[in-house]
Write an enzyme that holds these catalytic residues in place. Structure first.
Site, PDB file in Angstrom:
ATOM      1  N   ALA A  16      78.860 -62.923  41.418  1.00 48.26           N
ATOM      2  CA  ALA A  16      79.168 -64.357  41.447  1.00 48.26           C
ATOM      3  C   ALA A  16      80.005 -64.756  40.244  1.00 48.26           C
ATOM      4  O   ALA A  16      80.973 -65.520  40.362  1.00 48.26           O
ATOM      5  CB  ALA A  16      77.875 -65.164  41.485  1.00 48.26           C
ATOM      6  N   ARG A  18      81.923 -62.809  38.438  1.00 47.79           N
ATOM      7  CA  ARG A  18      83.218 -62.113  38.396  1.00 47.79           C
ATOM      8  C   ARG A  18      84.174 -62.560  39.491  1.00 47.79           C
ATOM      9  O   ARG A  18      85.377 -62.678  39.247  1.00 47.79           O
ATOM     10  CB  ARG A  18      82.972 -60.603  38.497  1.00 47.79           C
ATOM     11  CG  ARG A  18      84.227 -59.754  38.511  1.00 47.79           C
ATOM     12  CD  ARG A  18      83.883 -58.284  38.369  1.00 47.79           C
ATOM     13  NE  ARG A  18      82.888 -57.851  39.327  1.00 47.79           N
ATOM     14  CZ  ARG A  18      83.166 -57.442  40.575  1.00 47.79           C
ATOM     15  NH1 ARG A  18      84.408 -57.419  41.000  1.00 47.79           N
ATOM     16  NH2 ARG A  18      82.194 -57.045  41.374  1.00 47.79           N
ATOM     17  N   ARG A  19      83.663 -62.829  40.689  1.00 46.40           N
ATOM     18  CA  ARG A  19      84.555 -63.104  41.815  1.00 46.40           C
ATOM     19  C   ARG A  19      84.443 -64.520  42.365  1.00 46.40           C
ATOM     20  O   ARG A  19      85.457 -65.203  42.546  1.00 46.40           O
ATOM     21  CB  ARG A  19      84.282 -62.109  42.960  1.00 46.40           C
ATOM     22  CG  ARG A  19      84.605 -60.664  42.633  1.00 46.40           C
ATOM     23  CD  ARG A  19      86.079 -60.448  42.311  1.00 46.40           C
ATOM     24  NE  ARG A  19      86.960 -60.787  43.401  1.00 46.40           N
ATOM     25  CZ  ARG A  19      87.328 -59.956  44.376  1.00 46.40           C
ATOM     26  NH1 ARG A  19      86.850 -58.717  44.406  1.00 46.40           N
ATOM     27  NH2 ARG A  19      88.174 -60.342  45.318  1.00 46.40           N
ATOM     28  N   SER A  37      69.560 -70.969  37.817  1.00 44.28           N
ATOM     29  CA  SER A  37      69.096 -69.637  37.439  1.00 44.28           C
ATOM     30  C   SER A  37      67.680 -69.748  36.911  1.00 44.28           C
ATOM     31  O   SER A  37      67.305 -70.771  36.328  1.00 44.28           O
ATOM     32  CB  SER A  37      69.998 -69.018  36.364  1.00 44.28           C
ATOM     33  OG  SER A  37      69.473 -67.782  35.917  1.00 44.28           O
ATOM     34  N   ARG A  38      66.894 -68.687  37.125  1.00 47.14           N
ATOM     35  CA  ARG A  38      65.559 -68.652  36.539  1.00 47.14           C
ATOM     36  C   ARG A  38      65.614 -68.301  35.047  1.00 47.14           C
ATOM     37  O   ARG A  38      64.587 -68.284  34.375  1.00 47.14           O
ATOM     38  CB  ARG A  38      64.691 -67.666  37.315  1.00 47.14           C
ATOM     39  CG  ARG A  38      64.372 -68.179  38.720  1.00 47.14           C
ATOM     40  CD  ARG A  38      63.658 -67.171  39.573  1.00 47.14           C
ATOM     41  NE  ARG A  38      63.318 -67.751  40.876  1.00 47.14           N
ATOM     42  CZ  ARG A  38      62.796 -67.065  41.896  1.00 47.14           C
ATOM     43  NH1 ARG A  38      62.541 -65.770  41.746  1.00 47.14           N
ATOM     44  NH2 ARG A  38      62.527 -67.663  43.029  1.00 47.14           N
ATOM     45  N   LEU A  74      71.931 -64.048  45.522  1.00 50.79           N
ATOM     46  CA  LEU A  74      70.640 -63.509  45.115  1.00 50.79           C
ATOM     47  C   LEU A  74      70.481 -62.075  45.612  1.00 50.79           C
ATOM     48  O   LEU A  74      71.247 -61.605  46.461  1.00 50.79           O
ATOM     49  CB  LEU A  74      69.520 -64.381  45.692  1.00 50.79           C
ATOM     50  CG  LEU A  74      69.528 -65.850  45.251  1.00 50.79           C
ATOM     51  CD1 LEU A  74      68.551 -66.659  46.077  1.00 50.79           C
ATOM     52  CD2 LEU A  74      69.199 -65.960  43.770  1.00 50.79           C
ATOM     53  N   LYS A  97      76.109 -60.843  51.680  1.00 52.64           N
ATOM     54  CA  LYS A  97      75.671 -59.932  52.716  1.00 52.64           C
ATOM     55  C   LYS A  97      74.658 -58.945  52.154  1.00 52.64           C
ATOM     56  O   LYS A  97      74.729 -58.632  50.952  1.00 52.64           O
ATOM     57  CB  LYS A  97      76.870 -59.211  53.350  1.00 52.64           C
ATOM     58  CG  LYS A  97      77.641 -58.297  52.400  1.00 52.64           C
ATOM     59  CD  LYS A  97      78.584 -59.027  51.524  1.00 52.64           C
ATOM     60  CE  LYS A  97      79.223 -58.127  50.487  1.00 52.64           C
ATOM     61  NZ  LYS A  97      79.760 -58.840  49.346  1.00 52.64           N
ATOM     62  N   THR A 257      87.561 -53.854  48.890  1.00 49.83           N
ATOM     63  CA  THR A 257      87.519 -54.610  47.634  1.00 49.83           C
ATOM     64  C   THR A 257      88.860 -54.607  46.893  1.00 49.83           C
ATOM     65  O   THR A 257      88.904 -54.345  45.687  1.00 49.83           O
ATOM     66  CB  THR A 257      86.422 -54.055  46.706  1.00 49.83           C
ATOM     67  OG1 THR A 257      86.681 -52.656  46.474  1.00 49.83           O
ATOM     68  CG2 THR A 257      85.043 -54.218  47.318  1.00 49.83           C
TER      69      THR A 257
END
Length: 342
Positions: A16, A18-19, A37-38, A74, A97, A257
């Site tokens: 998340a 990085r992209r 975020s936890r 997640l 996914k 990718t």
């Protein structure tokens, strides 16, 4: 022009950061309003970077009227739970996914999205790269004759043992992390409602690992079309697929990718001659964000591939595990039956 889709990011996974967060920031179609975020420090750090709010609980953004949609990077084992929670809260969902680790969970999510008129989109980035449309145009134009077989592989080098890919409780393993790519590419060949049949599967789990680190699957795409898939977490890097026809074959490297500045080259082989077909660079992450915003605005129904993929991943997992458990020991040719008898 419609206002941007207001999105909350639940989780701060490396992918998340990085992209997807950079792609959201670069898009005029979405705006990030919350990062949850936890780990409160990490949420606060990203919130400062992206000029948005921070939340230290995944549930908080689901009750926020300023949030239209959520993005879920997640661990795989948490996807279905939080996608369902977001849909029940009236939020559109972009989920990494696989969206679900069982066919039953995928069916429940799709039914929930349809009943509430909400978008449920699986974030399979490579589907949004133009090189794959070019491939299908060549196949449709008869460049390789009648399509007979499809062969795809996605493998990556081993990562540190602490990586979540090696944690079964978090949905780790080669199949769930990498197998989804060649499988989804295979489903893309089969039309708007793909229904391939699993023929067989294998899996490898080394003694030191708690998850599968490699696997293969063979699917019957109908009318004799063979679909062979390979994936692995302990390999040299490979990201490719080949379509084999009656008169030629077409290969895509960097299939899953490619960076946004990568200029793809397709290899078309016919009668012993190889032609290299150059294509323009494309930004699949940016395209995926645009497509998600469109799905939100049109309240698009979930793609049937979400359910088909989940059903097949579950079947491949069960088949591969069964083969792994029942495989006989490898017998050294220098070992006698008496030695094996103990």
């Amino acid at each position: 022009m419609s206002r941007p889709v207001r999105i909350a990011v639940l989780g701060t996974a490396e992918f998340a950061r990085r992209r997807m967060l950079p792609a959201f920031r670069a898009s005029a179609d979405v705006t990030v309003v919350t990062v949850a975020s936890r780990d409160p420090a990490r949420a606060a750090e990203l919130a400062r970077e992206y000029g948005c709010r921070a939340a230290d609980d995944y549930a908080e953004p689901l009750a926020d009227a300023d949030v239209d949609a959520v993005y879920l990077p997640l661990p795989a084992s948490m996807h279905a739970e939080w996608a369902g929670a977001a849909l029940r809260a009236g939020k559109h969902v972009l989920v990494e996914k696989p969206a679900a680790m069982s066919g039953a969970d995928a069916a429940e999510l799709c039914a929930l999205a349809r009943s509430r008129g909400l978008a449920l989109v699986e974030n399979v980035l490579f589907l949004h790269h133009s090189q794959h449309r070019a491939v299908m145009r060549h196949v449709a134009d008869g460049a390789i004759g009648r399509l007979q077989a499809f062969d795809a592989a996605f493998t990556v080098p081993r990562r540190p043992a602490s990586d979540i890919r090696y944690d079964p409780a978090l949905g780790g393993g080669a199949l769930w992390d990498l197998g989804v790519y060649p499988l989804r590419a295979a489903l893309g060949l089969l039309g708007p409602d793909p229904r391939p049949r699993l023929v067989g599967a294998t899996a490898r789990r080394d003694p030191a690992d708690r998850v599968d680190t490699a696997g293969t699957a063979l699917l019957d795409g109908g009318d004799g079309l063979a679909l062979q898939l390979s994936y692995g977490l302990d390999h040299t890097y490979r990201s490719t697929y080949t379509l084999w026809g009656s008169t030629g074959r077409l290969t895509v490297d960097r299939a899953f990718t490619p960076p946004a500045d990568h200029e793809p080259v397709l290899r078309l082989e016919r009668a012993g001659v190889t032609a290299r077909l150059s294509l323009p660079a494309d930004d699949q992450a940016g395209n995926a964000v645009t497509a998600f915003a469109r799905a939100v605005r049109t309240r698009a129904r979930p793609a049937p591939e979400i359910l088909r993929q989940a059903e097949l991943l579950e079947a491949i997992s069960l088949a591969g595990t069964a083969v792994h458990r029942t495989a006989p020991p490898v017998r050294d040719s220098r070992t006698s039956p008496a030695d094996l008898a103990g």
